[in-house]
Motif scaffolding. Sequence first.
Motif, mmCIF file in Angstrom:
data_model
loop_
_atom_site.group_PDB
_atom_site.id
_atom_site.type_symbol
_atom_site.label_atom_id
_atom_site.label_comp_id
_atom_site.label_asym_id
_atom_site.label_seq_id
_atom_site.Cartn_x
_atom_site.Cartn_y
_atom_site.Cartn_z
ATOM 1 N N PHE B 90 -106.393 -60.518 -19.344
ATOM 2 C CA PHE B 90 -106.320 -60.554 -17.888
ATOM 3 C C PHE B 90 -106.769 -61.916 -17.371
ATOM 4 C CE2 PHE B 90 -105.267 -56.344 -16.550
ATOM 5 C CZ PHE B 90 -105.697 -55.523 -17.571
ATOM 6 N N CYS B 91 -106.027 -62.400 -16.389
ATOM 7 C CA CYS B 91 -106.415 -63.563 -15.630
ATOM 8 C C CYS B 91 -106.892 -63.079 -14.264
ATOM 9 C CB CYS B 91 -105.226 -64.513 -15.477
ATOM 10 S SG CYS B 91 -105.572 -66.000 -14.533
ATOM 11 N N ALA B 92 -107.907 -63.742 -13.697
ATOM 12 C CA ALA B 92 -108.430 -63.353 -12.391
ATOM 13 C C ALA B 92 -108.832 -64.604 -11.626
ATOM 14 C CB ALA B 92 -109.622 -62.413 -12.540
ATOM 15 N N SER B 93 -108.839 -64.507 -10.297
ATOM 16 C CA SER B 93 -109.224 -65.658 -9.494
ATOM 17 C C SER B 93 -109.942 -65.223 -8.231
ATOM 18 C CB SER B 93 -107.985 -66.484 -9.125
ATOM 19 O OG SER B 93 -107.193 -65.810 -8.170
ATOM 20 N N LYS B 94 -110.730 -66.153 -7.653
ATOM 21 C CA LYS B 94 -111.384 -65.876 -6.372
ATOM 22 C C LYS B 94 -111.738 -67.183 -5.677
ATOM 23 C CE LYS B 94 -116.366 -65.506 -7.397
ATOM 24 N NZ LYS B 94 -116.888 -66.199 -6.199
#
Lengths: 118, 112
Positions: B90-94
């Motif tokens: 999984f890739c995630a960003s914020k």
Amino acid sequence: AQTVTQSQPEMSVQEAETVTLSCTYDTSENNYYLFWYKQPPSRQMILVIRQEAYKQQNATENRFSVNFQKAAKSFSLKISDSQLGDTAMYFCAFLSRRYGGSQGNLIFGKGTKLSVKP
Amino acid sequence: NAGVTQTPKFQVLKTGQSMTLQCAQDMNHEYMSWYRQDPGMGLRLIHYSVGAGITDQGEVPNGYNVSRSTTEDFPLRLLSAAPSQTSVYFCASKKRRRGGYTFGSGTRLTVV
């Protein structure tokens, strides 16, 4: 270092009943976020609910609510009126409010697999 | 607004092959991360980035490389695939000063 523990690998509940998923965490920080994520069989990570540690009031989102006990470092999720679509893996996660470096990353528990039975 | 886009969704590799998992976000998020998910282990952090040109290792970085040449893209490279790298990624960003991470839909990788 922070840790998140989910002590229930699997749980089941009858449709329309209430179930509570447990989560405890360990941290020396005072300001942080706590999250519950839902992962259905589709694999998508879906944010269920979020709690900010400085807020004493427990967060609620429709049928989902939390019991946040800061002193006890406990963050349980209550699902009311369980539905078949609630069947999923549920992850508890911690996020520091310190910004920069490794502290901006989510720390996950190992998850609880919830099955809602008709 | 596409959010976080991961490609491919599924991949089978032979031991020793290399490949790149792509991750792109269009939300101007500074923070981006890669996680792997294995049964009974939750999600574990592989590498992360706090902005373009800045990357660092997470909990399980061995066998993976990353780079962040633009704000939008954060590819994960497997240098020489091993069966132990069979997992869901999984890739995630914020945004830097916002609490919520947005996740991509994941990549299921099998190494045979």
